[in-house]
Design an enzyme around this catalytic site. Structure first.
Site, PDB file in Angstrom:
ATOM      1  N   TRP A 164     -21.437  17.851   1.987  1.00 14.67           N
ATOM      2  CA  TRP A 164     -21.855  18.348   3.297  1.00 14.67           C
ATOM      3  C   TRP A 164     -22.095  19.859   3.321  1.00 14.67           C
ATOM      4  O   TRP A 164     -22.711  20.366   4.234  1.00 14.67           O
ATOM      5  CB  TRP A 164     -20.787  18.018   4.362  1.00 14.67           C
ATOM      6  CG  TRP A 164     -19.409  18.458   3.989  1.00 14.67           C
ATOM      7  CD1 TRP A 164     -18.440  17.678   3.418  1.00 14.67           C
ATOM      8  CD2 TRP A 164     -18.859  19.770   4.101  1.00 14.67           C
ATOM      9  NE1 TRP A 164     -17.321  18.440   3.165  1.00 14.67           N
ATOM     10  CE2 TRP A 164     -17.545  19.728   3.580  1.00 14.67           C
ATOM     11  CE3 TRP A 164     -19.345  20.993   4.583  1.00 14.67           C
ATOM     12  CZ2 TRP A 164     -16.711  20.840   3.529  1.00 14.67           C
ATOM     13  CZ3 TRP A 164     -18.509  22.102   4.536  1.00 14.67           C
ATOM     14  CH2 TRP A 164     -17.212  22.023   4.012  1.00 14.67           C
ATOM     15  N   LYS A 188     -27.898   9.582  -1.062  1.00 10.20           N
ATOM     16  CA  LYS A 188     -26.855   9.314  -0.069  1.00 10.20           C
ATOM     17  C   LYS A 188     -26.171  10.625   0.314  1.00 10.20           C
ATOM     18  O   LYS A 188     -25.367  11.165  -0.426  1.00 10.20           O
ATOM     19  CB  LYS A 188     -25.801   8.332  -0.611  1.00 10.20           C
ATOM     20  CG  LYS A 188     -24.965   7.763   0.516  1.00 10.20           C
ATOM     21  CD  LYS A 188     -23.499   7.610   0.223  1.00 10.20           C
ATOM     22  CE  LYS A 188     -22.691   8.841   0.208  1.00 10.20           C
ATOM     23  NZ  LYS A 188     -22.481   9.551   1.498  1.00 10.20           N
ATOM     24  N   GLU A 264     -21.046  17.345 -10.563  1.00 10.16           N
ATOM     25  CA  GLU A 264     -20.821  18.732 -10.125  1.00 10.16           C
ATOM     26  C   GLU A 264     -19.632  18.695  -9.186  1.00 10.16           C
ATOM     27  O   GLU A 264     -19.764  18.287  -8.029  1.00 10.16           O
ATOM     28  CB  GLU A 264     -22.066  19.271  -9.402  1.00 10.16           C
ATOM     29  CG  GLU A 264     -23.311  19.371 -10.275  1.00 10.16           C
ATOM     30  CD  GLU A 264     -23.265  20.534 -11.253  1.00 10.16           C
ATOM     31  OE1 GLU A 264     -22.340  21.362 -11.175  1.00 10.16           O
ATOM     32  OE2 GLU A 264     -24.144  20.587 -12.122  1.00 10.16           O
ATOM     33  N   CYS A 298     -18.340  25.569  -3.523  1.00 15.46           N
ATOM     34  CA  CYS A 298     -17.611  25.269  -4.761  1.00 15.46           C
ATOM     35  C   CYS A 298     -17.466  26.515  -5.620  1.00 15.46           C
ATOM     36  O   CYS A 298     -16.557  26.607  -6.430  1.00 15.46           O
ATOM     37  CB  CYS A 298     -18.338  24.172  -5.529  1.00 15.46           C
ATOM     38  SG  CYS A 298     -20.056  24.575  -5.842  1.00 15.46           S
ATOM     39  N   GLU A 399      -8.465  24.102  -3.775  1.00 16.09           N
ATOM     40  CA  GLU A 399      -9.663  24.750  -3.236  1.00 16.09           C
ATOM     41  C   GLU A 399      -9.441  24.964  -1.745  1.00 16.09           C
ATOM     42  O   GLU A 399      -9.278  23.985  -1.010  1.00 16.09           O
ATOM     43  CB  GLU A 399     -10.824  23.764  -3.373  1.00 16.09           C
ATOM     44  CG  GLU A 399     -11.888  24.128  -4.329  1.00 16.09           C
ATOM     45  CD  GLU A 399     -13.037  23.138  -4.269  1.00 16.09           C
ATOM     46  OE1 GLU A 399     -12.836  21.929  -4.083  1.00 16.09           O
ATOM     47  OE2 GLU A 399     -14.170  23.603  -4.426  1.00 16.09           O
ATOM     48  N   SER A 459     -25.536  31.689  -8.476  1.00 19.98           N
ATOM     49  CA  SER A 459     -26.469  30.574  -8.277  1.00 19.98           C
ATOM     50  C   SER A 459     -27.905  31.059  -8.388  1.00 19.98           C
ATOM     51  O   SER A 459     -28.274  32.062  -7.775  1.00 19.98           O
ATOM     52  CB  SER A 459     -26.272  29.962  -6.885  1.00 19.98           C
ATOM     53  OG  SER A 459     -24.926  29.621  -6.695  1.00 19.98           O
TER      54      SER A 459
HETATM   55  P1  NAP Z   1     -16.469  14.583  -1.237  1.00 19.42           P
HETATM   56  O1  NAP Z   1     -15.523  14.175  -0.196  1.00 19.42           O
HETATM   57  O2  NAP Z   1     -16.138  14.277  -2.648  1.00 19.42           O
HETATM   58  O3  NAP Z   1     -17.864  13.906  -0.838  1.00 19.42           O
HETATM   59  C1  NAP Z   1     -19.035  14.137  -1.572  1.00 19.42           C
HETATM   60  C2  NAP Z   1     -19.986  12.980  -1.348  1.00 19.42           C
HETATM   61  O4  NAP Z   1     -19.410  11.794  -1.882  1.00 19.42           O
HETATM   62  C3  NAP Z   1     -20.268  12.691   0.119  1.00 19.42           C
HETATM   63  O5  NAP Z   1     -21.581  12.213   0.244  1.00 19.42           O
HETATM   64  C4  NAP Z   1     -19.271  11.580   0.419  1.00 19.42           C
HETATM   65  O6  NAP Z   1     -19.660  10.806   1.504  1.00 19.42           O
HETATM   66  C5  NAP Z   1     -19.331  10.801  -0.868  1.00 19.42           C
HETATM   67  N1  NAP Z   1     -18.171   9.975  -1.133  1.00 19.42           N
HETATM   68  C6  NAP Z   1     -16.915  10.062  -0.634  1.00 19.42           C
HETATM   69  N2  NAP Z   1     -16.141   9.087  -1.176  1.00 19.42           N
HETATM   70  C7  NAP Z   1     -16.930   8.381  -2.016  1.00 19.42           C
HETATM   71  C8  NAP Z   1     -16.713   7.252  -2.860  1.00 19.42           C
HETATM   72  N3  NAP Z   1     -15.523   6.657  -2.974  1.00 19.42           N
HETATM   73  N4  NAP Z   1     -17.757   6.787  -3.583  1.00 19.42           N
HETATM   74  C9  NAP Z   1     -18.964   7.378  -3.503  1.00 19.42           C
HETATM   75  N5  NAP Z   1     -19.224   8.442  -2.729  1.00 19.42           N
HETATM   76  C10 NAP Z   1     -18.221   8.941  -1.996  1.00 19.42           C
HETATM   77  O7  NAP Z   1     -16.786  16.142  -1.185  1.00 19.42           O
HETATM   78  P2  NAP Z   1     -17.202  16.982   0.094  1.00 19.42           P
HETATM   79  O8  NAP Z   1     -15.982  17.208   0.902  1.00 19.42           O
HETATM   80  O9  NAP Z   1     -18.404  16.419   0.744  1.00 19.42           O
HETATM   81  O10 NAP Z   1     -17.675  18.351  -0.594  1.00 19.42           O
HETATM   82  C11 NAP Z   1     -16.799  19.341  -0.949  1.00 19.42           C
HETATM   83  C12 NAP Z   1     -16.506  19.272  -2.440  1.00 19.42           C
HETATM   84  O11 NAP Z   1     -17.718  19.337  -3.162  1.00 19.42           O
HETATM   85  C13 NAP Z   1     -15.693  20.447  -2.912  1.00 19.42           C
HETATM   86  O12 NAP Z   1     -14.717  20.005  -3.817  1.00 19.42           O
HETATM   87  C14 NAP Z   1     -16.715  21.317  -3.618  1.00 19.42           C
HETATM   88  O13 NAP Z   1     -16.179  22.159  -4.597  1.00 19.42           O
HETATM   89  C15 NAP Z   1     -17.628  20.297  -4.199  1.00 19.42           C
HETATM   90  N6  NAP Z   1     -18.941  20.870  -4.464  1.00 19.42           N
HETATM   91  C16 NAP Z   1     -19.280  21.076  -5.765  1.00 19.42           C
HETATM   92  C17 NAP Z   1     -20.506  21.654  -6.057  1.00 19.42           C
HETATM   93  C18 NAP Z   1     -20.907  21.894  -7.480  1.00 19.42           C
HETATM   94  O14 NAP Z   1     -22.079  22.137  -7.715  1.00 19.42           O
HETATM   95  N7  NAP Z   1     -19.996  21.830  -8.440  1.00 19.42           N
HETATM   96  C19 NAP Z   1     -21.383  22.014  -5.030  1.00 19.42           C
HETATM   97  C20 NAP Z   1     -21.010  21.786  -3.709  1.00 19.42           C
HETATM   98  C21 NAP Z   1     -19.772  21.199  -3.439  1.00 19.42           C
HETATM   99  P3  NAP Z   1     -18.929  11.018   2.931  1.00 19.42           P
HETATM  100  O15 NAP Z   1     -18.927  12.495   3.184  1.00 19.42           O
HETATM  101  O16 NAP Z   1     -19.787  10.277   3.869  1.00 19.42           O
HETATM  102  O17 NAP Z   1     -17.552  10.475   2.774  1.00 19.42           O
END
Ligand code: NAP
Length: 498
Positions: A164, A188, A264, A298, A399, A459
């Site tokens: 998000w 998705k 990622e 991140c 984090e 980035s």
């Molecule tokens: P998240 O909770 O892991 O969710 C990421 C995506 O995965 C969302 O679309 C989420 O959908 C989906 N998701 C959740 N549970 C899932 C499952 N069991 N199976 C498949 N998909 C699933 O992460 P977030 O809170 O959205 O994002 C924050 C995290 O992303 C932080 O840890 C950040 O460091 C990391 N991030 C990393 C990078 C990078 O390039 N390394 C860049 C940006 C963010 P829903 O939201 O609908 O549950």
């Protein structure tokens, strides 16, 4: 099928409606018309209803991706490049609209949201340019009897799962190289931020990509939906950006099918400031590394490791900068920081800040909350600078994803490196020194996929973004990013005798 006029629409507040027919870009119409609400974190209001797809709807999207895959793969690289160039142009034409949606769903300021649209569009342009430069090589076998040729082929239908915090840029960082390579994809987005992805999927169609090249599924049931798609043997690749915890789950699904993955994942970036650093530069870059996206990145600096001799001055100067932020809705005049994405994010930041204070950290400075009638409606958290944070505080291992700047002091270079590497993550590290020899020595010792030297922002669409350790697998961006969507075929061909 529901008529378009009866379908859920995005609120006209702030941004106007999405382009007419936006839902045609998606498989957004579950049979029973299930929907879920999207909330504006600045006000707590539900601003749109979008389709809540179930696993069966996702299979329909995968069917579409598979149906068009053979013809999309056979298009010329130049054709795919032309489509992507049109996507890039349309993103600029619709910049204000896309930025408005991002502000509405994520909460970030319009200035930051416009920056995200530009950054997202740049990935599309970069991969339009890369599309016509397919990888591959040719050489003569050592025994001289035949040619060794390698050909880069598209891996096939992909599942792209985005977070998000940077919803549009994470979508283009995946979709653009996938389409450029000749893959089709199901996207998705997070349930918190589907709006900019809906607009993007429509825009890809408007640019001339065939229906099915990029389909979109929005859902509140990410787990079961993605598990079902990943179990289908027609899917050849999953690219995920999100938390390490969810990444681990997806890797276990992928393992069962030996499915290619790009991961990622989360970070815990150290921001190291040595005594000999240029203080002004270090503070300026610290503000960028901490406050970009309100700390919800991140690559946000999560731990400030500052040498004893400069720590006091650094803490005071950073405190002055963070305390000056004016909070409010991202689309309001003069606001420098919007809300966090939701109340859970506020609770987490509060817990980590309070834990550090309870363990002996000192509060250097804190910004003002917005006036009560604004603060009570949205998910606001005031930026704060903490000094003397002990290494056992929870914030040094989790984090924070919020504008909390936690400073831990160190004495020696060895101590700094040990503290920096004391994490399961390894996405990015920042280091500040004017000693070139020290900069290269410490860079070599830091366990992270990326290092910023005297820079708080790494980035770049032309650079390979990605982590090591539990921050992930694979790289996005740069020439490396397209190879994540290609598989090499080695051909042993008759030798050319001269
Ligand atoms: P998240 O909770 O892991 O969710 C990421 C995506 O995965 C969302 O679309 C989420 O959908 C989906 N998701 C959740 N549970 C899932 C499952 N069991 N199976 C498949 N998909 C699933 O992460 P977030 O809170 O959205 O994002 C924050 C995290 O992303 C932080 O840890 C950040 O460091 C990391 N991030 C990393 C990078 C990078 O390039 N390394 C860049 C940006 C963010 P829903 O939201 O609908 O549950």
């Amino acid at each position: 099928m529901t008529e378009l006029s009866e379908r859920p629409r995005v609120s006209p507040r702030l941004v106007g409606s999405l382009p007419t027919g936006f839902l045609a870009a998606t498989w957004q119409q579950p049979a029973e018309g299930r929907t879920f609400g999207v909330t504006d974190p600045a006000t707590g209001e539900v601003v749109a209803q979008v389709a809540d797809c179930d696993p069966q709807d996702a299979m329909t999207a995968l069917d579409a991706a598979c149906a068009v895959a053979p013809s999309w793969t056979r298009t010329s690289p130049r054709h795919r490049a032309d489509v992507l160039h049109r996507v890039y142009s349309l993103m600029h034409e619709r910049r204000e609209h896309l930025a408005g949606l991002i502000t509405l769903e994520v909460g970030k300021t319009l200035t930051e949201a416009r920056g995200e649209v530009d950054y997202a569009a740049d990935y599309v342009r970069w991969y339009a340019e890369e599309a016509v430069r397919p990888a591959g090589r040719s050489t003569t076998a050592p025994n001289g009897e035949y040619q060794i040729l390698t050909v880069a082929e598209p891996v096939g239908p992909c599942l792209l799962i985005t977070p998000w915090n940077v919803p549009l840029a994470m979508a283009t960082r995946k979709a653009a190289p996938a389409l450029a390579a000749g893959c089709t994809a199901v996207l998705k987005p997070s349930e918190l931020t589907p709006l900019s992805s809906i607009a993007f999927a429509q825009l890809v169609l408007d640019a001339g990509a065939p229906p099915g090249a990029l389909t979109l599924v929005t859902t509140v049931s990410a787990g079961p939906l993605c598990a079902q798609v990943m179990a289908d043997e027609r899917l050849r690749k999953v690219s995920f950006t999100g938390s390490t915890a969810v990444g681990r789950t997806l890797l276990s699904h992928a393992g069962a099918r030996v499915l290619r993955t790009s991961m990622e994942l989360g970070g815990n970036a150290p921001f190291i400031v040595f005594d000999d650093a240029d203080l002004e530069v270090a503070v300026e870059q610290a503000v960028i590394a901490k406050m970009r996206l309100g700390g919800q990145s991140c690559v946000a600096a999560n731990r400030f490791l500052v040498q004893d001799g400069i720590a006091g001055r650094f803490a005071t100067a950073l405190g002055e900068r963070l305390a000056a932020y004016r909070l409010g809705p991202g689309d309001a005049d003069g606001v420098g920081l919007g809300p966090l994405v939701d109340d859970r994010a506020v609770d987490k930041a509060t817990r980590l800040r309070d834990d550090a204070l309870a363990r002996g950290a000192t509060l250097v400075a804190q910004a003002q909350m917005p006036e009560p009638q604004v603060a009570s409606r949205g998910s606001y958290f005031a930026p704060v600078v903490l000094d003397l944070v002990p290494p056992d505080a929870a914030i040094t291992h989790e984090e924070v994803f919020a504008p909390v700047a936690a400073i831990t002091r160190f004495r020696t270079e060895d101590e700094a490196v040990a503290l920096a590497n004391d994490t399961e993550h390894g996405l990015v590290s920042y280091l500040f020194t004017q000693d070139l020899t020290r900069a290269s020595r410490v860079t070599g010792l830091l366990q992270s996929g990326m290092v910023g030297i005297n820079r708080g922002l790494v980035s770049d669409v032309a650079a390979p973004f990605g982590g090591i350790k539990q921050s992930g697998l694979g790289r996005e961006g740069g020439p490396e990013g397209i190879t994540e969507y290609q598989q090499l075929k080695y051909v042993a061909a008759p030798g050319l005798r001269t």
